[in-house]
Motif scaffolding. Structure first.
Motif, mmCIF file in Angstrom:
data_model
loop_
_atom_site.group_PDB
_atom_site.id
_atom_site.type_symbol
_atom_site.label_atom_id
_atom_site.label_comp_id
_atom_site.label_asym_id
_atom_site.label_seq_id
_atom_site.Cartn_x
_atom_site.Cartn_y
_atom_site.Cartn_z
ATOM 1 N N SER A 277 -14.703 -8.204 -4.610
ATOM 2 C CA SER A 277 -14.612 -7.754 -6.011
ATOM 3 C C SER A 277 -14.893 -6.266 -6.201
ATOM 4 N N ASP A 278 -14.411 -5.444 -5.247
ATOM 5 C CA ASP A 278 -14.618 -4.002 -5.384
ATOM 6 C C ASP A 278 -13.441 -3.282 -6.040
ATOM 7 N N GLY A 279 -12.445 -4.037 -6.470
ATOM 8 C CA GLY A 279 -11.320 -3.446 -7.197
ATOM 9 C C GLY A 279 -10.163 -2.997 -6.333
ATOM 10 N N VAL A 280 -10.263 -3.190 -5.014
ATOM 11 C CA VAL A 280 -9.155 -2.890 -4.102
ATOM 12 C C VAL A 280 -9.061 -3.997 -3.064
ATOM 13 N N ILE A 281 -7.874 -4.151 -2.508
ATOM 14 C CA ILE A 281 -7.650 -5.133 -1.452
ATOM 15 C C ILE A 281 -7.510 -4.374 -0.139
ATOM 16 N N ASP B 160 0.859 -1.191 0.000
ATOM 17 C CA ASP B 160 0.000 0.000 0.000
ATOM 18 C C ASP B 160 0.892 1.237 0.000
ATOM 19 N N THR B 161 1.480 1.519 -1.144
ATOM 20 C CA THR B 161 2.498 2.565 -1.217
ATOM 21 C C THR B 161 1.958 3.974 -1.029
ATOM 22 N N GLY C 221 1.502 -17.543 -10.540
ATOM 23 C CA GLY C 221 0.311 -16.993 -11.199
ATOM 24 C C GLY C 221 0.542 -15.598 -11.758
ATOM 25 N N ASP C 222 -0.512 -15.096 -12.404
ATOM 26 C CA ASP C 222 -0.397 -13.742 -12.940
ATOM 27 C C ASP C 222 -1.040 -12.765 -11.958
ATOM 28 N N HIS C 223 -0.656 -11.508 -12.054
ATOM 29 C CA HIS C 223 -1.108 -10.495 -11.105
ATOM 30 C C HIS C 223 -2.633 -10.382 -11.040
ATOM 31 N N GLN C 224 -3.294 -10.363 -12.186
ATOM 32 C CA GLN C 224 -4.748 -10.163 -12.184
ATOM 33 C C GLN C 224 -5.477 -11.314 -11.478
ATOM 34 N N THR D 68 -2.762 -1.348 -9.439
ATOM 35 C CA THR D 68 -1.496 -0.722 -9.835
ATOM 36 C C THR D 68 -0.420 -0.966 -8.777
ATOM 37 N N GLU D 69 -0.778 -0.770 -7.500
ATOM 38 C CA GLU D 69 0.177 -1.019 -6.418
ATOM 39 C C GLU D 69 0.544 -2.498 -6.364
ATOM 40 N N PHE D 70 -0.457 -3.357 -6.487
ATOM 41 C CA PHE D 70 -0.239 -4.799 -6.413
ATOM 42 C C PHE D 70 0.652 -5.290 -7.545
ATOM 43 N N SER D 71 0.414 -4.792 -8.735
ATOM 44 C CA SER D 71 1.169 -5.282 -9.891
ATOM 45 C C SER D 71 2.613 -4.789 -9.903
#
Length: 95
Positions: free
Chosen positions: A76-80, A43-44, A63-66, A53-56
């Motif tokens: 599934s709200d687009g943030v962790i 969480d930069t 596995g792949d980032h997505q 963006t931060e995760f990737s």
């Protein structure tokens, strides 16, 4: 007696240095041996959520980032959130 004192002093100093090294690593957000990185290291922007963006920007072991991001983002709200991050259990590797 003098030899015993030297050994005890060396042991105490070693324990102190190990403790300081571990604490310094934890403050920097380093990952524990074999464990996931600290939430704050991903969480930069410090807003309490990890965007894709931060995760990737971080390397992941499998596995792949997505796909991995979607697994952790349980609502599934687009943030962790920190809760999602800490409650996520990665799949176990088969031995």
């Amino acid at each position: 007696m003098k030899q015993c004192s030297k050994v005890l002093l060396a042991f105490a100093l070693s324990i102190g240095f190990i403790g300081q090294s571990y604490a310094a690593g934890s403050e920097q957000g380093d990952r524990p041996q074999g464990g996931p990185p600290a939430f704050s290291s991903i969480d930069t922007d410090g807003n309490g959520e990890i965007s894709f963006t931060e995760f990737s920007a971080k390397d992941i072991p499998h596995g792949d980032h997505q796909t991995v991001f979607d697994e952790i983002d349980s609502d599934s709200d687009g943030v962790i959130t920190e809760s999602e991050f800490s409650s996520h259990k990665p799949p176990r590797r088969e031995n």
